[in-house]
Design a protein around this motif. Structure first.
Motif, PDB file in Angstrom:
ATOM      1  N   SER A   1     -28.593  -3.940 -21.570  1.00 50.73           N
ATOM      2  CA  SER A   1     -27.592  -4.611 -20.749  1.00 50.73           C
ATOM      3  C   SER A   1     -27.963  -4.419 -19.282  1.00 50.73           C
ATOM      4  O   SER A   1     -28.538  -3.397 -18.905  1.00 50.73           O
ATOM      5  CB  SER A   1     -26.234  -4.000 -21.031  1.00 50.73           C
ATOM      6  N   HIS A   2     -27.614  -5.387 -18.451  1.00 48.22           N
ATOM      7  CA  HIS A   2     -27.851  -5.224 -17.016  1.00 48.22           C
ATOM      8  C   HIS A   2     -26.948  -4.140 -16.439  1.00 48.22           C
ATOM      9  O   HIS A   2     -27.206  -3.608 -15.374  1.00 48.22           O
ATOM     10  CB  HIS A   2     -27.604  -6.539 -16.284  1.00 48.22           C
ATOM     11  N   ASN A   3     -25.865  -3.827 -17.165  1.00 42.88           N
ATOM     12  CA  ASN A   3     -24.915  -2.843 -16.654  1.00 42.88           C
ATOM     13  C   ASN A   3     -25.419  -1.415 -16.800  1.00 42.88           C
ATOM     14  O   ASN A   3     -25.066  -0.553 -16.008  1.00 42.88           O
ATOM     15  CB  ASN A   3     -23.590  -2.957 -17.423  1.00 42.88           C
ATOM     16  N   ALA A   4     -26.219  -1.166 -17.842  1.00 39.69           N
ATOM     17  CA  ALA A   4     -26.596   0.222 -18.130  1.00 39.69           C
ATOM     18  C   ALA A   4     -28.040   0.309 -18.597  1.00 39.69           C
ATOM     19  O   ALA A   4     -28.329   0.063 -19.755  1.00 39.69           O
ATOM     20  CB  ALA A   4     -25.665   0.789 -19.198  1.00 39.69           C
ATOM     21  N   PRO A   5     -28.964   0.659 -17.704  1.00 38.73           N
ATOM     22  CA  PRO A   5     -30.337   0.888 -18.138  1.00 38.73           C
ATOM     23  C   PRO A   5     -30.371   2.072 -19.097  1.00 38.73           C
ATOM     24  O   PRO A   5     -29.733   3.091 -18.847  1.00 38.73           O
ATOM     25  CB  PRO A   5     -31.066   1.252 -16.836  1.00 38.73           C
TER      26      PRO A   5
ATOM     27  N   LYS B   1     -31.512   9.131 -15.523  1.00 37.53           N
ATOM     28  CA  LYS B   1     -32.553   9.021 -16.554  1.00 37.53           C
ATOM     29  C   LYS B   1     -33.952   9.014 -15.968  1.00 37.53           C
ATOM     30  O   LYS B   1     -34.928   9.169 -16.698  1.00 37.53           O
ATOM     31  CB  LYS B   1     -32.306   7.774 -17.398  1.00 37.53           C
ATOM     32  N   HIS B   2     -34.048   8.826 -14.652  1.00 40.70           N
ATOM     33  CA  HIS B   2     -35.373   8.888 -14.027  1.00 40.70           C
ATOM     34  C   HIS B   2     -35.935  10.305 -14.098  1.00 40.70           C
ATOM     35  O   HIS B   2     -37.144  10.492 -14.119  1.00 40.70           O
ATOM     36  CB  HIS B   2     -35.292   8.458 -12.560  1.00 40.70           C
ATOM     37  N   ILE B   3     -35.053  11.294 -14.112  1.00 36.44           N
ATOM     38  CA  ILE B   3     -35.548  12.677 -14.112  1.00 36.44           C
ATOM     39  C   ILE B   3     -35.164  13.452 -15.366  1.00 36.44           C
ATOM     40  O   ILE B   3     -35.490  14.620 -15.498  1.00 36.44           O
ATOM     41  CB  ILE B   3     -35.121  13.443 -12.832  1.00 36.44           C
ATOM     42  N   CYS B   4     -34.479  12.788 -16.306  1.00 34.04           N
ATOM     43  CA  CYS B   4     -34.138  13.440 -17.576  1.00 34.04           C
ATOM     44  C   CYS B   4     -35.415  13.589 -18.400  1.00 34.04           C
ATOM     45  O   CYS B   4     -36.187  12.650 -18.542  1.00 34.04           O
ATOM     46  CB  CYS B   4     -33.123  12.587 -18.343  1.00 34.04           C
ATOM     47  N   ILE B   5     -35.625  14.806 -18.939  1.00 30.70           N
ATOM     48  CA  ILE B   5     -36.818  15.025 -19.760  1.00 30.70           C
ATOM     49  C   ILE B   5     -36.479  15.030 -21.245  1.00 30.70           C
ATOM     50  O   ILE B   5     -37.330  15.297 -22.078  1.00 30.70           O
ATOM     51  CB  ILE B   5     -37.535  16.346 -19.378  1.00 30.70           C
ATOM     52  N   GLY B   6     -35.214  14.774 -21.562  1.00 27.26           N
ATOM     53  CA  GLY B   6     -34.821  14.663 -22.967  1.00 27.26           C
ATOM     54  C   GLY B   6     -34.765  15.980 -23.708  1.00 27.26           C
ATOM     55  O   GLY B   6     -34.987  16.019 -24.914  1.00 27.26           O
ATOM     56  N   CYS B   7     -34.473  17.082 -23.010  1.00 30.73           N
ATOM     57  CA  CYS B   7     -34.474  18.392 -23.676  1.00 30.73           C
ATOM     58  C   CYS B   7     -33.212  18.603 -24.520  1.00 30.73           C
ATOM     59  O   CYS B   7     -33.193  19.435 -25.407  1.00 30.73           O
ATOM     60  CB  CYS B   7     -34.606  19.517 -22.664  1.00 30.73           C
TER      61      CYS B   7
ATOM     62  N   TYR C   1     -17.407  18.627 -26.026  1.00 33.14           N
ATOM     63  CA  TYR C   1     -16.768  17.435 -26.593  1.00 33.14           C
ATOM     64  C   TYR C   1     -17.725  16.581 -27.411  1.00 33.14           C
ATOM     65  O   TYR C   1     -17.371  15.516 -27.871  1.00 33.14           O
ATOM     66  CB  TYR C   1     -16.158  16.601 -25.448  1.00 33.14           C
ATOM     67  N   LYS C   2     -18.968  17.025 -27.527  1.00 30.88           N
ATOM     68  CA  LYS C   2     -20.000  16.259 -28.235  1.00 30.88           C
ATOM     69  C   LYS C   2     -20.056  14.819 -27.721  1.00 30.88           C
ATOM     70  O   LYS C   2     -20.126  13.865 -28.503  1.00 30.88           O
ATOM     71  CB  LYS C   2     -19.740  16.260 -29.744  1.00 30.88           C
ATOM     72  N   ALA C   3     -20.023  14.704 -26.417  1.00 30.69           N
ATOM     73  CA  ALA C   3     -19.894  13.377 -25.819  1.00 30.69           C
ATOM     74  C   ALA C   3     -21.237  12.697 -25.578  1.00 30.69           C
ATOM     75  O   ALA C   3     -21.277  11.517 -25.277  1.00 30.69           O
ATOM     76  CB  ALA C   3     -19.135  13.482 -24.494  1.00 30.69           C
ATOM     77  N   ARG C   4     -22.311  13.467 -25.660  1.00 32.24           N
ATOM     78  CA  ARG C   4     -23.604  12.881 -25.280  1.00 32.24           C
ATOM     79  C   ARG C   4     -24.460  12.519 -26.484  1.00 32.24           C
ATOM     80  O   ARG C   4     -24.367  13.144 -27.531  1.00 32.24           O
ATOM     81  CB  ARG C   4     -24.357  13.844 -24.363  1.00 32.24           C
ATOM     82  N   SER C   5     -25.328  11.541 -26.269  1.00 33.16           N
ATOM     83  CA  SER C   5     -26.244  11.088 -27.317  1.00 33.16           C
ATOM     84  C   SER C   5     -27.655  11.049 -26.762  1.00 33.16           C
ATOM     85  O   SER C   5     -27.865  10.847 -25.566  1.00 33.16           O
ATOM     86  CB  SER C   5     -25.885   9.670 -27.765  1.00 33.16           C
ATOM     87  N   PHE C   6     -28.588  11.224 -27.681  1.00 39.67           N
ATOM     88  CA  PHE C   6     -29.995  11.129 -27.317  1.00 39.67           C
ATOM     89  C   PHE C   6     -30.542   9.817 -27.873  1.00 39.67           C
ATOM     90  O   PHE C   6     -30.187   9.417 -28.982  1.00 39.67           O
ATOM     91  CB  PHE C   6     -30.750  12.315 -27.922  1.00 39.67           C
ATOM     92  N   ILE C   7     -31.374   9.149 -27.097  1.00 41.46           N
ATOM     93  CA  ILE C   7     -31.942   7.889 -27.586  1.00 41.46           C
ATOM     94  C   ILE C   7     -33.276   8.196 -28.251  1.00 41.46           C
ATOM     95  O   ILE C   7     -34.229   8.610 -27.594  1.00 41.46           O
ATOM     96  CB  ILE C   7     -32.114   6.883 -26.440  1.00 41.46           C
TER      97      ILE C   7
ATOM     98  N   GLY D   1     -35.942   8.678 -25.250  1.00 44.52           N
ATOM     99  CA  GLY D   1     -36.302   9.977 -24.700  1.00 44.52           C
ATOM    100  C   GLY D   1     -35.352  10.518 -23.653  1.00 44.52           C
ATOM    101  O   GLY D   1     -35.634  11.525 -23.025  1.00 44.52           O
ATOM    102  N   THR D   2     -34.225   9.846 -23.457  1.00 46.30           N
ATOM    103  CA  THR D   2     -33.252  10.337 -22.472  1.00 46.30           C
ATOM    104  C   THR D   2     -31.889  10.504 -23.138  1.00 46.30           C
ATOM    105  O   THR D   2     -31.624   9.939 -24.192  1.00 46.30           O
ATOM    106  CB  THR D   2     -33.094   9.370 -21.283  1.00 46.30           C
ATOM    107  N   VAL D   3     -31.039  11.266 -22.456  1.00 47.93           N
ATOM    108  CA  VAL D   3     -29.689  11.501 -22.956  1.00 47.93           C
ATOM    109  C   VAL D   3     -28.735  10.599 -22.193  1.00 47.93           C
ATOM    110  O   VAL D   3     -28.961  10.278 -21.033  1.00 47.93           O
ATOM    111  CB  VAL D   3     -29.322  12.991 -22.775  1.00 47.93           C
ATOM    112  N   GLU D   4     -27.687  10.171 -22.852  1.00 51.44           N
ATOM    113  CA  GLU D   4     -26.726   9.282 -22.203  1.00 51.44           C
ATOM    114  C   GLU D   4     -25.319   9.579 -22.675  1.00 51.44           C
ATOM    115  O   GLU D   4     -25.128  10.235 -23.706  1.00 51.44           O
ATOM    116  CB  GLU D   4     -27.070   7.823 -22.488  1.00 51.44           C
TER     117      GLU D   4
END
Lengths: 171, 244
Positions: free
Chosen positions: B163-167, B134-140, B149-155, B171-174
């Motif tokens: 959570s401490h587990n997942a920053p 996510k440091h270099i994701c530009i959210g395109c 699989y439609k596995a990704r989501s945009f914030i 504007g990023t995809v996860e």
């Protein structure tokens, strides 16, 4: 104040004009009229960095002040891409140590990160994604042992001394 | 002690085979638990095995556990809320048979999301986990379009109390990280697999696909399994059993 007056008077050998100027300045100084400009207290609010946890940082304070962003930058790539999660330069480790025991956070008006970054007017991106809270509850340490470091007089940089230029007598 | 010349040479050869040829280069690499300072390697490939016959209709234990573990919260807008794992219902049009199964990032060997990412933010770790830096994701969101699989989501919105587990941030995809924080701690489980086991279903198994002694590798070797969209030749790290 006295030092200032001495500094000025030590240079007062010369024309009557400059002597009169210096005399006027000395009077002003003695009345305290110039004190807002030259006093110890700065007009700019200075960050007051209180370190609550631990006695020593992972690097020397001067190194951390100058290069903490580079340490975090290198560590983040190693962590995300290679799964290396050593604690020394990890952001989590910074937060766990430097979070305020009251708020459990490094943000907030007196927060360790925010107070300095607001002062330096440098925007932080870390906490758009990362949690600013310590992982575990951190307690208030004994105030005697917590280190308070004021940034008003950095140890390593030259101590700032006002230079008074007397017009008409340039070196 | 009497060791013949021939025996002596034999002992030496056996000793040399197991020893390092050069620093960092061994004849036999052992897949041992790595320390914090060691990088992940391709000696492991992490994956999931999902037994669709054990997945209970109406159960959302894996979805809830995943979202709790990773701090994925809802804004009450399902169209745009992030979703790392979802329970899909599939119906056989001929027979009417309905099956429920969880779908998440399939951690492909040849991930289309990585192929299309213009910045290199979408990447595959050496141990097979597909992640977003996510440091270099530009959210395109090109990766979201590429993923079959439609596995990704945009914030879409600012995130607080991560959570401490997942920053995670706006504007990023996860997507599913295969609980990479646990993997790096040396834990052999994911939040979804734990939750499924706690419910008594045991429909999800996590493990190292390359370790022949792991539960997942043995289960894969003993029963037929399939990939979702095998026609795409992506060699997914998430496999399914009992799909009709």
């Amino acid at each position: 104040m006295k030092k200032m007056a001495a500094l000025i008077s030590s240079r007062t050998v010369g024309t009557p004009v400059s002597a009169a100027f210096v005399a006027a300045l000395t009077v002003l100084l003695s009345l305290g009229l110039l004190s807002p400009v030259l006093a110890e207290d700065s007009r700019v609010p200075m960050p007051n960095v209180t370190i609550h946890n631990g006695d020593k940082c992972v690097e020397d304070t001067e190194v951390m002040r100058r290069s903490h962003m580079e340490f975090i930058l290198h560590q983040r790539d190693r962590t995300v891409h290679e799964g290396i999660r050593t604690k020394q330069h990890s952001l989590k480790n910074c937060i766990n140590c430097h979070a305020d025991p009251q708020t459990q956070s490094v943000l907030g008006e007196d927060g360790f990160c925010q107070s300095c970054h607001v002062y330096a007017s440098v925007k932080m991106d870390c906490f758009g994604c990362h949690s600013s809270k310590a992982e575990e509850q951190i307690g208030q340490r004994d105030p005697e042992s917590s280190m308070t470091r004021s940034l008003q007089r950095p140890q390593s940089t030259r101590v700032w001394e006002p230079r008074v230029r007397i017009h008409g007598r340039d070196q | 002690m009497s060791v013949s010349r021939r025996e002596f040479i034999g002992i030496g050869a056996v000793g040399a085979a197991g020893v390092a040829l050069a620093p960092g280069l061994n004849l036999i690499e052992l897949a041992t638990a790595r320390s914090d300072s060691e990088a992940v390697t391709s000696l492991q490939r992490w994956g999931l095995l999902i037994d669709a016959t054990k997945c209970a209709d109406g159960c959302s234990a894996c979805v809830d556990a995943c979202h709790t573990e990773n701090g994925v919260s809802s804004h009450g807008r399902p169209e745009t809320d992030a979703q790392w794992i979802r329970a899909a219902k599939v119906r056989d049009l001929d027979t009417g048979y309905v099956q429920t199964l969880p779908i998440m990032c399939q951690h492909c060997e040849h991930p289309p999301c990585v192929d299309v990412c213009p910045t290199g933010a979408s990447f595959k770790r050496a141990d097979g986990i597909v992640l977003v830096d996510k440091h270099i994701c530009i959210g395109c969101r090109y990766c979201m379009m590429a993923c079959p699989y439609k596995a990704r989501s945009f914030i879409h919105e600012d995130v607080t109390d991560q959570s401490h587990n997942a920053p995670r941030g706006k504007g990023t995809v996860e997507s599913c990280t295969l609980c990479v924080h646990r993997v790096d701690r040396g834990e052999n489980s994911t939040a979804c697999a734990d939750a499924c086991a706690a419910e008594g279903h045991r429909a999800i198994i996590f493990g190292d696909l390359k370790d022949p002694n792991s539960e997942i590798a043995q289960a894969l070797a003993s029963k037929p399994s399939s990939q979702l969209r095998p026609d795409l030749d992506l060699n997914t790290g998430v496999r399914y059993q009992g799909l009709s």
